[in-house]
Write an enzyme that holds these catalytic residues in place. Structure first.
Site, short mmCIF file in Angstrom:
data_model
loop_
_atom_site.label_atom_id
_atom_site.label_comp_id
_atom_site.label_asym_id
_atom_site.label_seq_id
_atom_site.Cartn_x
_atom_site.Cartn_y
_atom_site.Cartn_z
N ARG A 33 -21.02 26.76 -50.68
CA ARG A 33 -19.88 25.83 -50.64
C ARG A 33 -19.79 25.08 -49.31
NH1 ARG A 33 -15.85 30.48 -52.80
NH2 ARG A 33 -17.50 31.71 -51.85
N ASP A 119 -17.19 36.20 -42.85
CA ASP A 119 -16.54 34.88 -42.76
C ASP A 119 -15.05 35.00 -42.47
OD1 ASP A 119 -15.78 35.85 -45.24
OD2 ASP A 119 -16.18 33.99 -46.33
C1 UD1 Z 1 -14.48 37.75 -51.18
C2 UD1 Z 1 -13.78 38.82 -52.04
C3 UD1 Z 1 -12.35 38.38 -52.32
C4 UD1 Z 1 -11.62 38.16 -51.00
C5 UD1 Z 1 -12.37 37.15 -50.15
C6 UD1 Z 1 -11.65 37.01 -48.82
C7 UD1 Z 1 -15.53 39.78 -53.42
C8 UD1 Z 1 -16.13 39.86 -54.78
N1 UD1 Z 1 -14.48 38.97 -53.30
O1 UD1 Z 1 -14.57 36.58 -51.96
O2 UD1 Z 1 -11.67 39.38 -53.06
O3 UD1 Z 1 -10.31 37.72 -51.26
O4 UD1 Z 1 -13.74 37.57 -49.98
O5 UD1 Z 1 -12.38 37.13 -47.71
O6 UD1 Z 1 -15.97 40.47 -52.53
N2 UD1 Z 1 -22.13 38.14 -49.12
C9 UD1 Z 1 -23.34 38.82 -49.06
N3 UD1 Z 1 -24.12 38.88 -50.15
C10 UD1 Z 1 -23.76 38.35 -51.34
C11 UD1 Z 1 -22.52 37.66 -51.42
C12 UD1 Z 1 -21.72 37.59 -50.29
O7 UD1 Z 1 -23.69 39.34 -48.00
O8 UD1 Z 1 -24.53 38.47 -52.30
C13 UD1 Z 1 -21.29 38.04 -47.90
C14 UD1 Z 1 -21.02 36.62 -47.49
O9 UD1 Z 1 -21.99 36.17 -46.55
C15 UD1 Z 1 -19.62 36.70 -46.91
C16 UD1 Z 1 -19.01 37.91 -47.56
O10 UD1 Z 1 -20.05 38.62 -48.16
O11 UD1 Z 1 -19.64 36.88 -45.51
C17 UD1 Z 1 -17.99 37.51 -48.64
O12 UD1 Z 1 -18.65 36.70 -49.59
P1 UD1 Z 1 -17.96 35.36 -50.12
O13 UD1 Z 1 -18.90 34.70 -51.04
O14 UD1 Z 1 -17.38 34.61 -49.03
O15 UD1 Z 1 -16.80 36.04 -51.00
P2 UD1 Z 1 -15.50 35.33 -51.55
O16 UD1 Z 1 -15.85 34.63 -52.80
O17 UD1 Z 1 -14.87 34.54 -50.50
CA CA Z 2 -15.31 34.21 -48.33
#
Ligand code: UD1
Ligand code: CA
Length: 477
Positions: A33, A119
């Site tokens: 995004r 993040d």
């Molecule tokens: C996530 C949470 C959500 C929360 C939000 C707030 C989940 C399913 N949802 O959503 O409930 O309200 O954060 O901060 O967790 N990442 C990985 N590997 C992956 C996917 C993500 O390492 O396969 C890491 C990303 O780099 C990031 C973090 O995990 O730093 C969160 O991932 P992101 O995609 O931002 O989750 P959200 O959709 O924001």
């Molecule tokens: Ca996030």
């Protein structure tokens, strides 16, 4: 979201190191995004990459043992964090649950695991510590951080029944009623390791093939285990960064916190709205920052110094009681009571000693300017060593580059360099020597000697010995 007014950004917490805990930072997401070639977690907020801010917060909270989960070994993220944390690789971006599990081997035998999304640049060490302590004080298997936000869009919603947590429901799975809940999952979890790892292993992928870390809440409840929440009173801590819009929001909040901190520490900010101070900068009491000033990198500013308006200051060490007008200063050192500008450019590797003055349109690069020396107007001083109490006349230039290599210029103490002098490096002008206006200095000038002309030769009034006459009379052709 507004920051609470009583919490500056960086009052270091005296946290005792945590025993038996490992922290896992989730930083392997694609960050699609953001639409950026730079991995999301390396985007800076107030001058510091988000993942570094999270690692700073963990360190301040006492988490000494940290694993960062990153996308793959070739990623820039491992290189950025490997000095401070162990790196675990998530080989495909299959969701936050899958990412957390990727840390298992690196996490070792710790009995409790803290998981945090990378993040969350505004998360505070106090909050992390409070969550950990709350978890340890209860017999909860899982504790996670929540916040009440005005706009819950994009967050997992916290679903409760009779006040007790039931589940976290992701935005994409929320019905209209659930989507309206404004208590959200921030992205910080504490769990007992013996339960967490097998539970993560058992997570099943959702419709988009992702394993949600947030599903562990429902798993714990179904198993009859205790889940606790800790709620931050400052919703700005929940500001995640998925998009550039959220990045800008995080930046504004972080800047507010930084301003609040420095004003509390005795710094005057004439107009915080147009002042930009990185989290990495340090300011002493009674400094005054005028509008339009950017202070970044490892900049340190001494007591009583005034900067601005409209100055860009990067990686500078600035002494006390300096005056910096609209100028760009980079990677250099100013002593005390130095005045710079307006409209100067101090380039990296320079040292401007105490009481020196750089006037309008002076450019200095990789040079030392001695104490009480003045470079008043329109000069280029590059690769030079200028002594103390030297006067550099208007338009003086060190011609340091012959087209192939750079050469040095040395000017001794108390020398006087006349306006429009051209010092062709390598060249040395001795102590107390003088160059007349318009001199083109192609050879070394002895101490206490005056030179004049093009090329510059000792002034006839001072040197009437016959040996000098071979070169003919000085000319100003
Ligand atoms: C996530 C949470 C959500 C929360 C939000 C707030 C989940 C399913 N949802 O959503 O409930 O309200 O954060 O901060 O967790 N990442 C990985 N590997 C992956 C996917 C993500 O390492 O396969 C890491 C990303 O780099 C990031 C973090 O995990 O730093 C969160 O991932 P992101 O995609 O931002 O989750 P959200 O959709 O924001
Ligand atoms: Ca996030």
């Amino acid at each position: 979201m507004t920051p609470t007014q009583d919490q500056p950004h960086s009052t270091p917490l005296e946290a005792t190191p945590l025993e038996g805990w490992v922290a896992v930072v989730l930083a392997a997401g694609r960050g699609t995004r953001m639409r950026s070639a730079l991995p999301k977690v390396l985007h800076p907020v107030a001058g510091r990459p988000m993942v570094d801010l999270v690692l700073d917060t963990l360190a301040e909270a006492g988490c000494a043992d940290v694993v960062v989960v990153t996308a793959n070994a070739g990623d820039e993220v491992p290189r950025a964090v490997e000095a401070r944390a162990r790196v675990a690789i998530q080989d495909a971006p299959l969701g936050t649950g899958h990412a957390a599990l990727a840390a298992r081997a690196a996490a070792g035998e710790a009995s409790r695991v803290l998981i945090v999304n990378a993040d969350l640049p505004l998360l505070r060490a106090e909050t992390v510590r409070a969550l950990i302590e709350g978890h340890d004080a209860s017999d909860a298997t899982l504790t996670f951080l929540t916040a009440h936000v005005w706009d819950p869009t994009g967050y997992g919603r916290v679903v409760r029944e009779g006040g007790r947590v039931r589940a976290i429901v992701e935005q994409s799975d929320a019905d209209a009623e659930t989507a309206a809940y404004n208590e959200v999952n921030v992205g910080l979890y504490a769990a007992s390791a013996g339960w967490l790892w097998p539970t993560l292993e058992a997570l099943t992928p959702g419709p988009r093939g992702e394993r949600y870390l947030t599903d562990i809440v429902a798993r714990a409840i179904e198993a009859g285990l205790r889940v606790e929440t800790h709620t931050t009173e400052d919703p700005s801590e929940a500001q995640q960064v998925n998009t550039r819009v959220e990045l800008a929001r995080a930046e504004i909040t972080m800047r507010d916190r930084v301003h609040l901190h420095w004003m509390t520490e005795g710094v005057t900010l004439i107009d915080p709205a147009t002042t930009y101070i990185d989290v990495t900068v340090e300011l002493a009491e009674d400094t005054t920052i005028l509008p339009g000033v950017h202070l970044s990198g490892r900049t340190r500013v001494g007591r009583g110094t005034r900067i601005g308006p409209n100055a860009i200051v990067r990686d500078m060490v600035i002494g006390a009681d300096c005056e910096v007008g609209a100028s760009t200063l980079e990677g250099s050192t100013l002593g005390d009571r130095v005045s710079v500008g307006p409209y100067c450019h101090v380039r990296p590797g320079s040292t401007i000693e105490s009481d020196a003055h750089l006037g309008n349109y002076a450019e200095v690069k990789a040079s030392r300017i001695g104490a009480h020396t003045a470079v008043g107007h329109f000069s280029y001083i590059g690769d030079a060593d200028i002594g103390a109490r030297v006067n550099i006349g208007a338009g003086t230039i060190t011609a340091n580059f012959d087209g192939v290599t750079k050469h040095r210029t040395t000017v001794g103490d108390d020398a006087f360099i006349g306006s429009d002098s051209l010092l062709i490096a390598p060249v040395e002008v001795g102590a107390r020597a003088r160059t007349a206006g318009g001199s083109v200095v192609t050879r070394d000038v002895d101490a206490d000697t005056t030179v004049i002309g093009v090329p510059a030769r000792p002034h006839p009034a001072e040197h009437d010995d016959t040996s000098q006459k071979e070169d003919g009379p000085p000319s100003r052709a």
